[in-house]
Design a protein around this motif. Structure first.
Motif: not given
Length: 207
Positions: A104, A128, A137
Motif C-alpha cells: 500500500e 493490490i 490504489q
C-alpha cells in the motif's frame, strides 16, 4: 588474497511462511508467501524502510524461484515494492505462477503505472494489497488481476468498497478472515477468494 565481505543486510535463504488462499467454495487457489526472520518469526516488514523491504522481497523470491527445490506449485502471491515494478530490481522467471502483490505504500506515478502494464504483458499477475480506496490504489486498479481487502475495512467502509474494487473485473480476495461467521459474510459480499487464520494460518516452512 583479499577476503570476500558479505553484507549482513543481504539475507541468504531465510525462512519463509506460507498462508493458503481458498476459493469461496473451498478449493485451494494459491498461497501468499511471507518473509520471516532468521528464527522463523514475523518481522513486521511493512514498518521497514523501502530499501529493507526490497531485500525482504528478494529473499522470498529467491526461496520460491531460485535454485532450490520448488516451493510454489500454484499461484504464489508475494509482496513487492516500487523497485520491482520499475525494473530497479530483477524478477524471476515465473511460469505463470507469480502474483506481484503491490504494497500500500507504492505511489502510482507514471513509472509505476508503465511498469504494471509492462509486467502484465510479460505474464505476471498483479494484486493490490490492503485495498482501502486510496487514490494511488484506485489509479492502479485497471492493471490489477486481484484486489485484496481486509475484512475490517469492509466493516468500516461498507459494501461500496467491495463494489469499487470490482469495477475493473479483478478477482476479490478477502484478507483477515478470522472466524466462521466472517467466511459467510465474505461469501455474501461476493468475494471470489478467502484468506485468513480460520482457513489456515501462516506457517513457517522448514528449511
Amino acid at each position: 588474497m583479499t577476503a570476500t565481505v558479505v553484507s549482513p543486510a543481504v539475507p541468504s535463504r531465510l525462512p519463509i511462511a506460507r498462508q493458503p488462499i481458498w476459493t469461496a467454495d473451498g478449493r485451494l487457489f494459491g498461497n501468499e508467501f511471507l518473509y520471516r526472520s532468521r528464527d522463523g518469526l514475523p518481522a513486521q516488514v511493512d514498518r521497514w524502510r523501502s530499501d529493507r523491504q526490497d531485500v525482504a522481497t528478494a529473499s522470498v523470491l529467491d526461496v520460491l524461484f531460485g535454485d532450490g527445490p520448488p516451493v510454489a506449485t500454484s499461484f504464489a502471491f508475494v509482496n513487492v515494492t516500487r523497485s520491482f515494478l520499475v525494473d530497479d530490481r530483477p524478477l524471476p522467471a515465473h511460469a505463470g505462477r507469480l502474483v506481484l502483490e503491490v504494497v500500500e505504500s507504492v505511489v502510482a506515478d507514471d513509472d509505476v503505472l508503465d511498469g504494471l502494464q509492462r509486467l502484465r504483458a510479460r505474464g505476471y499477475r498483479i494484486a493490490i494489497d490492503d485495498f482501502s480506496a486510496a487514490p494511488d490504489q484506485v489509479a492502479m486498479m485497471p492493471y490489477a488481476d486481484f484486489v485484496k481487502i481486509d475484512c475490517r475495512d469492509v466493516h468500516r467502509q461498507g459494501a461500496a468498497l467491495v463494489q469499487l474494487a470490482r469495477r475493473h473485473g479483478a478477482k476479490l480476495v478477502a484478507e483477515r478472515v478470522a472466524d466462521v461467521a466472517l467466511v459467510e459474510e465474505c461469501r455474501a459480499w461476493g468475494f471470489d477468494l478467502l484468506q485468513g487464520d480460520v482457513l489456515g494460518p501462516a506457517i513457517t516452512l522448514a528449511g
